[in-house]
Scaffold this motif. Structure first.
Motif, mmCIF file in Angstrom:
data_model
loop_
_atom_site.group_PDB
_atom_site.id
_atom_site.type_symbol
_atom_site.label_atom_id
_atom_site.label_comp_id
_atom_site.label_asym_id
_atom_site.label_seq_id
_atom_site.Cartn_x
_atom_site.Cartn_y
_atom_site.Cartn_z
ATOM 1 N N MET A 1 0.847 -1.208 0.000
ATOM 2 C CA MET A 1 0.000 0.000 0.000
ATOM 3 C C MET A 1 0.874 1.247 0.000
ATOM 4 N N ASP A 2 0.551 2.203 -0.886
ATOM 5 C CA ASP A 2 1.237 3.495 -0.918
ATOM 6 C C ASP A 2 0.721 4.330 0.254
ATOM 7 N N LEU A 3 1.608 4.688 1.193
ATOM 8 C CA LEU A 3 1.176 5.330 2.441
ATOM 9 C C LEU A 3 1.661 6.761 2.544
ATOM 10 N N ARG A 4 0.854 7.630 3.171
ATOM 11 C CA ARG A 4 1.284 8.990 3.528
ATOM 12 C C ARG A 4 0.740 9.285 4.939
ATOM 13 N N ASN A 5 1.584 9.837 5.806
ATOM 14 C CA ASN A 5 1.163 10.221 7.158
ATOM 15 C C ASN A 5 1.300 11.729 7.310
ATOM 16 N N ILE A 6 0.186 12.424 7.570
ATOM 17 C CA ILE A 6 0.247 13.883 7.703
ATOM 18 C C ILE A 6 -0.502 14.337 8.967
ATOM 19 N N ALA A 7 -0.080 15.490 9.495
ATOM 20 C CA ALA A 7 -0.810 16.142 10.591
ATOM 21 C C ALA A 7 -1.328 17.470 10.069
ATOM 22 N N ILE A 8 -2.535 17.842 10.484
ATOM 23 C CA ILE A 8 -3.083 19.147 10.119
ATOM 24 C C ILE A 8 -2.925 20.049 11.335
ATOM 25 N N ILE A 9 -2.139 21.116 11.194
ATOM 26 C CA ILE A 9 -1.859 21.991 12.337
ATOM 27 C C ILE A 9 -2.291 23.420 12.013
ATOM 28 N N ALA A 10 -2.808 24.099 13.016
ATOM 29 C CA ALA A 10 -3.260 25.485 12.832
ATOM 30 C C ALA A 10 -3.612 26.074 14.174
ATOM 31 N N HIS A 11 -3.892 27.369 14.161
ATOM 32 C CA HIS A 11 -4.364 28.044 15.371
ATOM 33 C C HIS A 11 -5.813 27.637 15.619
ATOM 34 N N VAL A 12 -6.291 27.873 16.829
ATOM 35 C CA VAL A 12 -7.667 27.511 17.176
ATOM 36 C C VAL A 12 -8.660 28.254 16.265
ATOM 37 N N ASP A 13 -9.681 27.517 15.793
ATOM 38 C CA ASP A 13 -10.771 28.077 14.996
ATOM 39 C C ASP A 13 -10.359 28.521 13.594
ATOM 40 N N HIS A 14 -9.286 27.934 13.060
ATOM 41 C CA HIS A 14 -8.928 28.247 11.669
ATOM 42 C C HIS A 14 -9.462 27.202 10.690
ATOM 43 N N GLY A 15 -10.190 26.178 11.202
ATOM 44 C CA GLY A 15 -10.924 25.282 10.299
ATOM 45 C C GLY A 15 -10.323 23.908 10.077
ATOM 46 N N LYS A 16 -9.509 23.398 11.011
ATOM 47 C CA LYS A 16 -8.874 22.081 10.819
ATOM 48 C C LYS A 16 -9.897 20.957 10.748
ATOM 49 N N THR A 17 -10.777 20.890 11.759
ATOM 50 C CA THR A 17 -11.712 19.764 11.856
ATOM 51 C C THR A 17 -12.721 19.793 10.720
ATOM 52 N N THR A 18 -13.126 20.989 10.287
ATOM 53 C CA THR A 18 -14.041 21.109 9.142
ATOM 54 C C THR A 18 -13.357 20.614 7.872
ATOM 55 N N LEU A 19 -12.057 20.916 7.727
ATOM 56 C CA LEU A 19 -11.310 20.450 6.555
ATOM 57 C C LEU A 19 -11.227 18.925 6.541
ATOM 58 N N VAL A 20 -10.990 18.308 7.704
ATOM 59 C CA VAL A 20 -10.924 16.844 7.775
ATOM 60 C C VAL A 20 -12.276 16.245 7.377
ATOM 61 N N ASP A 21 -13.375 16.866 7.801
ATOM 62 C CA ASP A 21 -14.720 16.418 7.393
ATOM 63 C C ASP A 21 -14.822 16.328 5.870
ATOM 64 N N VAL A 22 -14.362 17.391 5.200
ATOM 65 C CA VAL A 22 -14.458 17.458 3.731
ATOM 66 C C VAL A 22 -13.585 16.379 3.088
ATOM 67 N N LEU A 23 -12.369 16.189 3.618
ATOM 68 C CA LEU A 23 -11.478 15.164 3.055
ATOM 69 C C LEU A 23 -12.092 13.771 3.212
ATOM 70 N N LEU A 24 -12.736 13.521 4.352
ATOM 71 C CA LEU A 24 -13.384 12.224 4.564
ATOM 72 C C LEU A 24 -14.531 12.023 3.575
ATOM 73 N N ARG A 25 -15.331 13.078 3.367
ATOM 74 C CA ARG A 25 -16.475 12.980 2.460
ATOM 75 C C ARG A 25 -16.016 12.747 1.017
ATOM 76 N N GLN A 26 -15.052 13.573 0.571
ATOM 77 C CA GLN A 26 -14.664 13.523 -0.846
ATOM 78 C C GLN A 26 -13.817 12.296 -1.184
ATOM 79 N N SER A 27 -13.280 11.627 -0.153
ATOM 80 C CA SER A 27 -12.505 10.412 -0.431
ATOM 81 C C SER A 27 -13.402 9.181 -0.457
ATOM 82 N N GLY A 28 -14.709 9.371 -0.124
ATOM 83 C CA GLY A 28 -15.650 8.252 -0.136
ATOM 84 C C GLY A 28 -15.646 7.456 1.151
ATOM 85 N N ALA A 29 -15.151 8.058 2.269
ATOM 86 C CA ALA A 29 -15.127 7.339 3.551
ATOM 87 C C ALA A 29 -16.534 7.147 4.105
#
Length: 610
Positions: A1-29
């Motif tokens: 399996m081709d693997l990538r490990n990433i962390a999403i980092i930002a200041h509070v309330d800059h939209g990290k968790t909302t971005l993860v929601d979108v990535l999960l949706r658009q990847s077909g999770a």
């Protein structure tokens, strides 16, 4: 399996968790008809209520043949300990920056840690559809920040995307077509390196560094981390090594779990580079190495920044103790605190001289406040002292040093003078002052941590709720002398009973109340704020004297002013050194440390004499 490990980092309330929601949706999770909560990664009740991420969490998406393990990290500086250890198990970071606010202190803190580890960043300028967005200026600010943090030439040559996480698109420029998150997925696959794995995988023994820990009622202790070398198989024998290489325990992998979308799925084996969770051990904790029995050397672990604030947690000994909570003994409190420390490396718990009190040290008021709130929801009753800073001694001169915080404040220009004056009274130094657009001014201060205790509510009052304050641990500096704390005294109940509306109405001239009629009170409990600087004992139990003689005029209607509502964080910073906060599952009460007035006077004389 081709693997990538990433962390999403930002200041509070800059939209990290909302971005993860979108990535999960658009990847077909998720299935098309699957019901998924907004900000799906915020699984904790407190995270949902406050709209902030408290615990770092892993998820995984499969996109075009590449499995991308994503770690969603907290954005608040108080939970920085969660972020520091997470960075050791990823190979790249997505730095998310608000298109209007730009890089703020927590961005600086986490990016600095990531750059030191040699991770290559991808910058995503989020919320570019905000009316006050200034995407290109923010892009320049990010570059300046990286340069100031001594990034390498390779790290300074970072790719940038412009995005709107809420609307589900990312693009290489503001003029490009806005469709979906495909540009970000492609950038992660092409820019983030695959995990480094030993050349001959079959010969390498299994090793893994534990980065997060949680308790499960069915599986016991679950340890999450990235497999550094070798292959993990269900039911294989393993051992746990401490940082210095000592064997903590031996056992077997009773359950091997891999991340698939929001779920953890049992797998038979996992290879080096993958992020997995392991069950089967009872003593191993964060920063320990889980490995094959043949391995003798522990993996290097990132040191965690030291705590800067401490509070005393003790048994609730008020007259109302035990009425609302079912966990009230010192043994229960001790077990719960030491259980918390196992999974939260940024907290430290130590026993005090008293048998029923424990000192808890952490990063800030919010981190300690979250712990107290969690405990009260579990049924605990506690007495909490005022937060105090932890001093250090200079190793060369022996001079006392105190923690200093970098405070970044965005306020309307009309309030900047008031803010500068208030912070200078708290021994703060103005470092930078510049316009930040939309009629706002950005002020940067270096302020002693103890000067900021209790300032948040005062700041919101001074700026009429429009100011934004962000703070971050900066370093230690020589002690700056005494700082004046609360300017007002308090109103103290002089008896036990139930508060009466008529008595409260008569006391309104003395200052604003903190309780309502019908609330149980006791001697030594704080029921309001005194308008003057001294404490005043008052009677809130005295009702109106009624007779059977009818008055000529109509009785005055008792109309009470709304009381001050004390939230947990506000109450923690409000109390003085001789006061305590009584926390139960249903109530937050302020009280004097010594309930008896004679004992209070005696303690005050002793304090003045010393």
């Amino acid at each position: 399996m081709d693997l990538r490990n990433i962390a999403i980092i930002a200041h509070v309330d800059h939209g990290k968790t909302t971005l993860v929601d979108v990535l999960l949706r658009q990847s077909g999770a998720f299935r098309e008809n699957q019901q998924v909560a907004e900000r799906a990664m915020d699984s904790n009740d407190l995270e949902r209520e406050r709209g902030i991420t408290i615990l770092a969490k892993c998820t995984s998406v499969l996109w075009d043949g590449t499995r991308i393990n994503i770690v969603d990290t907290p954005g608040h500086a108080d939970f920085g300990g969660e972020v520091e250890r997470i960075l050791s198990m990823v190979d790249g970071v997505v730095v998310l920056v608000d298109a209007a606010e730009g890089p703020l202190p927590q961005t600086k803190f986490v990016v600095g840690k990531a750059l030191k580890l040699g991770l290559r960043p991808i910058v995503v300028i989020n919320k570019v559809d905000r009316p006050d967005a200034r995407a290109h200026e923010v892009h320049d600010e990010v570059f300046d920040l990286f340069a100031a943090l001594e990034a390498s030439d390779e790290q300074l040559d970072f790719p940038t995307l412009f995005a709107s996480g809420r609307n589900g698109w990312a693009a290489e420029s503001l003029e490009a077509e806005r469709v979906d998150m495909k540009p970000l997925f492609e950038l992660i696959r092409n820019h983030v390196p695959a995990p480094k794995v030993a050349a001959n995988k079959d010969d390498a023994n299994f090793t893994m560094l534990v980065t997060t820990l949680e308790a499960n009622p069915y599986l016991g202790r679950i340890l999450t981390g990235r497999i550094e070398t070798g292959t993990a198989r269900a039911n294989m024998p393993i051992k746990a090594l401490s940082r210095d290489g000592k064997v903590i325990e031996t056992g077997r992998i009773s359950k091997l779990l891999a991340f698939r979308g929001l779920e953890r799925v049992g797998v038979d084996e996992a290879e080096a580079g993958d992020i997995v969770a392991i069950a089967g051990l009872t003593k191993a904790t964060v920063a320990d190495t889980i490995c094959d029995p043949a391995v003798e050397t522990a993996l290097p672990a990132q040191p965690i920044d030291p705590p800067t604030l401490a509070m005393t947690f003790s048994v609730n000994d008020s007259p109302l103790a035990g009425r609302e909570g079912d966990k009230v003994t010192s043994r229960m409190i001790r077990d719960r605190l030491f259980r918390e420390v196992e999974g939260n490396v940024a907290l430290k718990v130590s026993e005090t001289d008293g048998t029923d009190a424990y000192e808890v040290a952490g990063r800030g008021e919010l981190q300690l406040g979250i712990l107290i709130e969690t405990m009260r929801r579990e049924g605990f009753e506690l007495s909490i002292s005022r937060p105090r800073v932890l001093f250090q001694s200079d190793p060369i001169t022996g001079q006392r040093q105190e923690p200093i915080e970098e405070v970044v404040i965005d306020v309307d220009e009309e309030f900047s003078g008031t803010v500068v004056q208030k912070i200078s009274e708290r021994k703060g130094d103005l470092v930078e002052m510049k316009p930040s657009g939309a009629g706002k001014t950005r002020l940067v201060f270096h302020v002693p941590s103890r000067g900021l205790i209790g300032y948040q509510s005062e700041f919101l009052t001074d700026t009429r709720g429009t100011g934004l304050m962000n703070r971050l641990f900066h370093g230690y500096a020589p002690y700056k002398g005494p700082i004046a704390s609360r300017h007002t005294g308090v109103l103290i109940s002089n008896g036990d009973g139930t508060a009466v509306a008529y008595a409260l109405w008569n006391l309104e001239d003395r200052g604003p109340m903190m309780i309502e009629p019908g609330v149980p009170v006791y001697q030594g409990m704080i029921i309001g704020e005194h308008t003057r600087g001294n404490d005043l004992e008052v009677n809130v139990l005295k009702g109106k004297q009624l007779t059977n003689i009818r008055a000529a005029g109509k009785d005055e209607a008792v109309r009470l002013t709304n009381p001050i509502v004390m939230t947990l964080e506000k109450a923690m910073s409000y109390i003085a050194d001789d006061e305590l906060l009584e926390v139960t599952p249903k109530s937050i009460r302020l009280r004097k440390r010594h309930l008896d007035p004679n004992e209070r006077k005696r303690a005050q004389k002793q304090a003045e004499a010393s």
